[in-house]
Design a protein around this motif. Structure first.
Motif, PDB file in Angstrom:
ATOM      1  N   MET A   1       0.842  -1.199   0.000  1.00  0.00           N
ATOM      2  CA  MET A   1       0.000   0.000   0.000  1.00  0.00           C
ATOM      3  C   MET A   1       0.878   1.250   0.000  1.00  0.00           C
ATOM      4  O   MET A   1       1.744   1.409   0.854  1.00  0.00           O
ATOM      5  CB  MET A   1      -0.874  -0.027   1.265  1.00  0.00           C
ATOM      6  N   SER A   2       0.691   2.083  -1.007  1.00  0.00           N
ATOM      7  CA  SER A   2       1.463   3.327  -1.040  1.00  0.00           C
ATOM      8  C   SER A   2       0.514   4.487  -1.300  1.00  0.00           C
ATOM      9  O   SER A   2       0.070   4.715  -2.422  1.00  0.00           O
ATOM     10  CB  SER A   2       2.529   3.253  -2.134  1.00  0.00           C
ATOM     11  N   ILE A   3       0.191   5.203  -0.230  1.00  0.00           N
ATOM     12  CA  ILE A   3      -0.748   6.321  -0.334  1.00  0.00           C
ATOM     13  C   ILE A   3      -0.124   7.438  -1.164  1.00  0.00           C
ATOM     14  O   ILE A   3       1.073   7.718  -1.033  1.00  0.00           O
ATOM     15  CB  ILE A   3      -1.138   6.832   1.074  1.00  0.00           C
ATOM     16  N   SER A   4      -0.956   8.048  -1.992  1.00  0.00           N
ATOM     17  CA  SER A   4      -0.455   9.098  -2.880  1.00  0.00           C
ATOM     18  C   SER A   4       0.104  10.280  -2.071  1.00  0.00           C
ATOM     19  O   SER A   4      -0.417  10.621  -1.005  1.00  0.00           O
ATOM     20  CB  SER A   4      -1.591   9.576  -3.768  1.00  0.00           C
ATOM     21  N   THR A   5       1.140  10.891  -2.607  1.00  0.00           N
ATOM     22  CA  THR A   5       1.710  12.057  -1.938  1.00  0.00           C
ATOM     23  C   THR A   5       1.372  13.335  -2.696  1.00  0.00           C
ATOM     24  O   THR A   5       1.788  14.424  -2.308  1.00  0.00           O
ATOM     25  CB  THR A   5       3.249  11.921  -1.837  1.00  0.00           C
ATOM     26  N   SER A   6       0.607  13.173  -3.789  1.00  0.00           N
ATOM     27  CA  SER A   6       0.243  14.339  -4.597  1.00  0.00           C
ATOM     28  C   SER A   6      -0.904  15.088  -3.925  1.00  0.00           C
ATOM     29  O   SER A   6      -1.942  14.499  -3.590  1.00  0.00           O
ATOM     30  CB  SER A   6      -0.172  13.904  -6.002  1.00  0.00           C
ATOM     31  N   ILE A   7      -0.727  16.372  -3.765  1.00  0.00           N
ATOM     32  CA  ILE A   7      -1.766  17.200  -3.115  1.00  0.00           C
ATOM     33  C   ILE A   7      -3.048  17.214  -3.945  1.00  0.00           C
ATOM     34  O   ILE A   7      -4.160  17.249  -3.418  1.00  0.00           O
ATOM     35  CB  ILE A   7      -1.228  18.632  -2.854  1.00  0.00           C
ATOM     36  N   TRP A   8      -2.892  17.148  -5.299  1.00  0.00           N
ATOM     37  CA  TRP A   8      -4.060  17.194  -6.183  1.00  0.00           C
ATOM     38  C   TRP A   8      -4.896  15.926  -6.056  1.00  0.00           C
ATOM     39  O   TRP A   8      -6.118  15.972  -6.078  1.00  0.00           O
ATOM     40  CB  TRP A   8      -3.621  17.425  -7.629  1.00  0.00           C
ATOM     41  N   VAL A   9      -4.198  14.776  -5.955  1.00  0.00           N
ATOM     42  CA  VAL A   9      -4.914  13.513  -5.783  1.00  0.00           C
ATOM     43  C   VAL A   9      -5.670  13.539  -4.455  1.00  0.00           C
ATOM     44  O   VAL A   9      -6.837  13.134  -4.369  1.00  0.00           O
ATOM     45  CB  VAL A   9      -3.932  12.314  -5.845  1.00  0.00           C
ATOM     46  N   TRP A  10      -5.026  14.063  -3.422  1.00  0.00           N
ATOM     47  CA  TRP A  10      -5.676  14.161  -2.102  1.00  0.00           C
ATOM     48  C   TRP A  10      -6.914  15.057  -2.170  1.00  0.00           C
ATOM     49  O   TRP A  10      -7.963  14.727  -1.637  1.00  0.00           O
ATOM     50  CB  TRP A  10      -4.689  14.703  -1.071  1.00  0.00           C
ATOM     51  N   MET A  11      -6.761  16.176  -2.865  1.00  0.00           N
ATOM     52  CA  MET A  11      -7.909  17.100  -2.978  1.00  0.00           C
ATOM     53  C   MET A  11      -9.061  16.439  -3.720  1.00  0.00           C
ATOM     54  O   MET A  11     -10.221  16.519  -3.291  1.00  0.00           O
ATOM     55  CB  MET A  11      -7.486  18.378  -3.714  1.00  0.00           C
ATOM     56  N   ALA A  12      -8.714  15.773  -4.827  1.00  0.00           N
ATOM     57  CA  ALA A  12      -9.759  15.107  -5.620  1.00  0.00           C
ATOM     58  C   ALA A  12     -10.434  14.017  -4.793  1.00  0.00           C
ATOM     59  O   ALA A  12     -11.662  13.874  -4.822  1.00  0.00           O
ATOM     60  CB  ALA A  12      -9.155  14.519  -6.892  1.00  0.00           C
ATOM     61  N   ALA A  13      -9.631  13.262  -4.036  1.00  0.00           N
ATOM     62  CA  ALA A  13     -10.188  12.159  -3.236  1.00  0.00           C
ATOM     63  C   ALA A  13     -11.096  12.698  -2.131  1.00  0.00           C
ATOM     64  O   ALA A  13     -12.200  12.185  -1.916  1.00  0.00           O
ATOM     65  CB  ALA A  13      -9.048  11.345  -2.634  1.00  0.00           C
ATOM     66  N   LEU A  14     -10.637  13.752  -1.454  1.00  0.00           N
ATOM     67  CA  LEU A  14     -11.452  14.303  -0.357  1.00  0.00           C
ATOM     68  C   LEU A  14     -12.744  14.917  -0.886  1.00  0.00           C
ATOM     69  O   LEU A  14     -13.809  14.743  -0.293  1.00  0.00           O
ATOM     70  CB  LEU A  14     -10.644  15.340   0.439  1.00  0.00           C
ATOM     71  N   LEU A  15     -12.652  15.599  -2.035  1.00  0.00           N
ATOM     72  CA  LEU A  15     -13.869  16.185  -2.627  1.00  0.00           C
ATOM     73  C   LEU A  15     -14.833  15.082  -3.071  1.00  0.00           C
ATOM     74  O   LEU A  15     -16.049  15.223  -2.914  1.00  0.00           O
ATOM     75  CB  LEU A  15     -13.507  17.088  -3.810  1.00  0.00           C
ATOM     76  N   THR A  16     -14.270  13.986  -3.584  1.00  0.00           N
ATOM     77  CA  THR A  16     -15.126  12.854  -3.974  1.00  0.00           C
ATOM     78  C   THR A  16     -15.874  12.328  -2.757  1.00  0.00           C
ATOM     79  O   THR A  16     -17.087  12.107  -2.800  1.00  0.00           O
ATOM     80  CB  THR A  16     -14.266  11.727  -4.590  1.00  0.00           C
ATOM     81  N   LEU A  17     -15.151  12.150  -1.653  1.00  0.00           N
ATOM     82  CA  LEU A  17     -15.785  11.643  -0.424  1.00  0.00           C
ATOM     83  C   LEU A  17     -16.818  12.624   0.115  1.00  0.00           C
ATOM     84  O   LEU A  17     -17.874  12.231   0.600  1.00  0.00           O
ATOM     85  CB  LEU A  17     -14.718  11.344   0.640  1.00  0.00           C
ATOM     86  N   MET A  18     -16.486  13.910  -0.003  1.00  0.00           N
ATOM     87  CA  MET A  18     -17.437  14.938   0.465  1.00  0.00           C
ATOM     88  C   MET A  18     -18.740  14.852  -0.318  1.00  0.00           C
ATOM     89  O   MET A  18     -19.824  14.961   0.252  1.00  0.00           O
ATOM     90  CB  MET A  18     -16.834  16.343   0.267  1.00  0.00           C
ATOM     91  N   VAL A  19     -18.609  14.672  -1.640  1.00  0.00           N
ATOM     92  CA  VAL A  19     -19.825  14.587  -2.471  1.00  0.00           C
ATOM     93  C   VAL A  19     -20.588  13.307  -2.132  1.00  0.00           C
ATOM     94  O   VAL A  19     -21.808  13.327  -1.981  1.00  0.00           O
ATOM     95  CB  VAL A  19     -19.458  14.642  -3.972  1.00  0.00           C
ATOM     96  N   TYR A  20     -19.869  12.197  -1.956  1.00  0.00           N
ATOM     97  CA  TYR A  20     -20.545  10.928  -1.637  1.00  0.00           C
ATOM     98  C   TYR A  20     -21.203  10.955  -0.248  1.00  0.00           C
ATOM     99  O   TYR A  20     -22.122  10.176   0.015  1.00  0.00           O
ATOM    100  CB  TYR A  20     -19.572   9.752  -1.735  1.00  0.00           C
ATOM    101  N   SER A  21     -20.754  11.863   0.624  1.00  0.00           N
ATOM    102  CA  SER A  21     -21.355  11.940   1.957  1.00  0.00           C
ATOM    103  C   SER A  21     -22.827  12.337   1.870  1.00  0.00           C
ATOM    104  O   SER A  21     -23.602  12.126   2.789  1.00  0.00           O
ATOM    105  CB  SER A  21     -20.590  12.942   2.829  1.00  0.00           C
ATOM    106  N   PHE A  22     -23.213  12.868   0.730  1.00  0.00           N
ATOM    107  CA  PHE A  22     -24.610  13.233   0.468  1.00  0.00           C
ATOM    108  C   PHE A  22     -25.511  11.996   0.492  1.00  0.00           C
ATOM    109  O   PHE A  22     -26.698  12.089   0.782  1.00  0.00           O
ATOM    110  CB  PHE A  22     -24.660  13.920  -0.898  1.00  0.00           C
TER     111      PHE A  22
END
Lengths: 209, 373
Positions: A1-22
């Protein structure tokens, strides 16, 4: 397991989760994502319009040599649409709209007539070559009956009574069968979008797969 | 390699017919056996050297050179390349391209257009003389508008009206504005509130005027709030997210999804369903109808939207269009029926040794196919 270190990937992932929280219920995270999305999309559209349309199609051809003075006419028509924001000059919008609707109708009507009417009429003729096998025969008869009944469903000049009403009922059955197939097909496509997002979260973000 | 000037292998070119110019159709004949590919080159009038102009598909023996400039003469040369040799075919005279005013291949479309157009225009004239004399049946979804607005008012909730994602030139958007006027009047009568988020700025200003007029006609001009008709964004899913947010925060009792929608239709309809609002949808986007049918209480299917709009407004042009298209449907049904009967007779006659009817039938199909190209 190697978590991404890219800030953009993190932003996209967090925004995806935020939208799915709906999916759980409306919450501040979803609202944040919603407003970021709307604000960004508005800003993005304005930038695209400016750099892809205003600069290369208005400013450059008009103000840089060789000047295309003929563009003044469509540009003026475009400017006239802003008349709607003023009570005094709101009538100005009628001219660009008339030009636009006329041109659009001229382009679209022949195409629609070709693909939606003439092609349909041609395809629904039951020619002997459509009865080469049992399945093709059933298919040809179904298409013919479906078209007939559906057209009756969309006939508005008569009350739906007796035989006419029954034919319209058959028409709605055909329409619903078509809608069901379209619905299932699109849901499948949406599932593939969900899979794509999950792959992004699991592979690109968490690095599990 | 040996250069062979094969007499049989030849080339011809002509201005591509029925086009907007900028294209020359090149044909090659008697393609030598064993040819692997045919290279096309052209000489522009005034130039000294031939330049490459692509490949000619062997199976077709024809290609359109769409990179030419109208009014300039071109000379073409084809080079058929076989395993150990090649053959050259050259033209004798220059050929130029030009646009045509009339596309003869669409004559069938013109005939249909004139027929349908005259029917619609005749009905518009009839509707102008006596709009009440033209019957259009009432649609169940129209009765539901009263019910939806009334229920929403009783619950103390606003009404949400979404006009779709198309501009003011779309027929669906125009029909949605007529329905908005009816909704606006009911809302004003019942003393409720209508929220109208917009995707297009021109639709927004038109909707503001429509609602203002509707409230004034209902005798409640003071109740109209211009800020309830507002702009969201010009991005499809940004708009969908915004409308979803409004649905969740404002909790409307009735939702109208009227206009042209795309992939966001199901997202909007599902959210509306989840908050328990009564939903009346209508769209001319046939691909989105299944989602509205699945998630909404009432749906105006495609042309029903225009019929509803004509029924509400009694506007002669709308009435005339609906009546005209109804007559066109009858004509089409007769055409199809006649085609089926004639095709069957022709098939039977052909089996009995008389191919004449089948030849006439095939000519008829050819005529239609011409318009369907």
């Amino acid at each position: 397991m190697s978590i991404s270190t890219s800030i953009w990937v993190w932003m996209a992932a967090l925004l995806t989760l935020m939208v799915y929280s709906f999916l759980y219920k409306d919450n501040p995270f979803y609202r944040l994502a919603e407003h970021i999305f709307m604000g960004l999309s508005l800003g993005y559209t304005l930038t695209i319009l400016w750099y892809n349309y205003i600069i290369p199609r208005v400013y450059e051809p008009l103000f840089l040599p060789p000047h295309q003075w003929s563009l003044i006419f469509p540009i003026l028509l475009g400017i006239m649409t802003f008349g709607i924001f003023s009570k005094k000059y709101s009538w100005l919008i009628k001219y660009p709209l008339a030009f636009y609707v006329g041109g659009y109708a001229g382009l679209r009507i022949p195409l629609l007539l070709q693909s939606w009417i003439i092609r349909q009429v041609e395809a629904s003729f039951l020619t002997p070559d459509k009865f080469t096998s049992l399945m093709s025969s059933i298919n040809a008869i179904l298409i013919f009956a479906g078209l007939f009944a559906t057209l009756i469903y969309f006939y508005f000049s008569k009350k739906r009574e007796h035989g006419f009403g029954a034919a319209a009922q058959v028409g709605i059955v055909f329409i619903m069968v078509a809608f069901g197939a379209a619905f299932g097909y699109t849901v499948m496509a949406r599932i593939s979008l969900l899979i794509g997002r999950m792959q992004f979260l699991i592979h690109d973000w968490l690095g599990i797969m | 390699m040996i250069l062979l000037l094969a007499l049989a292998f030849s080339i011809s070119a002509k201005d591509t017919p029925d086009d907007g110019g900028g294209s020359i159709t090149v044909n090659v004949y008697n393609i030598p056996e064993g040819t692997a590919r045919i290279e096309l080159s052209r000489l522009e009038k005034g130039d000294m050297l031939y330049k490459e102009a692509g490949l000619i598909p062997i199976f077709k023996g024809e290609c359109d050179d769409a990179s030419v400039v109208d009014g300039i003469g071109y000379l073409y040369r084809g080079k058929a390349i076989a395993k150990d040799t090649f053959y050259i075919a050259e033209m004798e005279g220059f050929v130029t391209s030009s646009p045509q005013w009339f596309n003869k291949s669409r004559i069938t479309v013109l005939i249909f257009l004139i027929l349908f157009g005259s029917v619609v225009l005749t009905y518009i004239q009839l509707a102008k003389k006596n709009p009440e004399g033209l019957f259009i049946r009432k649609l169940p979804a129209l009765d539901a508008i009263d019910e939806a607005v009334g229920r929403s008012t009783e619950m103390g909730k606003p009404v949400l009206f979404v006009p779709g994602l198309e501009g003011i030139t779309d027929a669906g958007t125009l029909a949605s504005l007529t329905i908005l006027e009816m909704v606006g009047k009911k809302v004003a009568e019942y003393g409720s509130r209508v929220i109208h988020p917009n995707f297009d700025p021109i639709v927004m200003t038109t909707a503001q005027e429509t609602l203002k007029t509707a409230f004034a006609e209902a005798g409640r001009p003071d109740a109209f709030n211009k800020d309830d008709v507002f702009y969201l964004t010009y991005e499809q899913f940004g708009f969908a997210a915004g409308v979803d947010g409004i649905m969740l925060r404002e909790r409307p009792g009735a939702i109208f999804l009227q206009g042209y929608f795309y992939a966001e239709s199901l997202i909007l309809a599902e959210t509306g369903y989840s908050i328990g609002a009564i939903q009346i949808a209508g769209t001319n986007a046939t691909t989105q109808l299944p989602f509205f049918v699945a998630a909404c209480d009432y749906v105006l299917l495609g042309e029903e939207m225009f019929a509803a709009s004509a029924y509400i407004s009694r506007e002669p042009r709308l009435l005339g269009s609906i009546k005209g298209s109804d007559l066109a449907k009858v004509v089409l049904l007769f055409m199809i029926g006649a085609g089926v009967i004639f095709g069957t007779i022709a098939g039977i006659a052909k089996q009995g040794g008389n191919p004449t009817y089948m030849q006439i039938f095939n000519k008829m199909l050819e005529f239609l196919a011409k318009g369907a190209k």
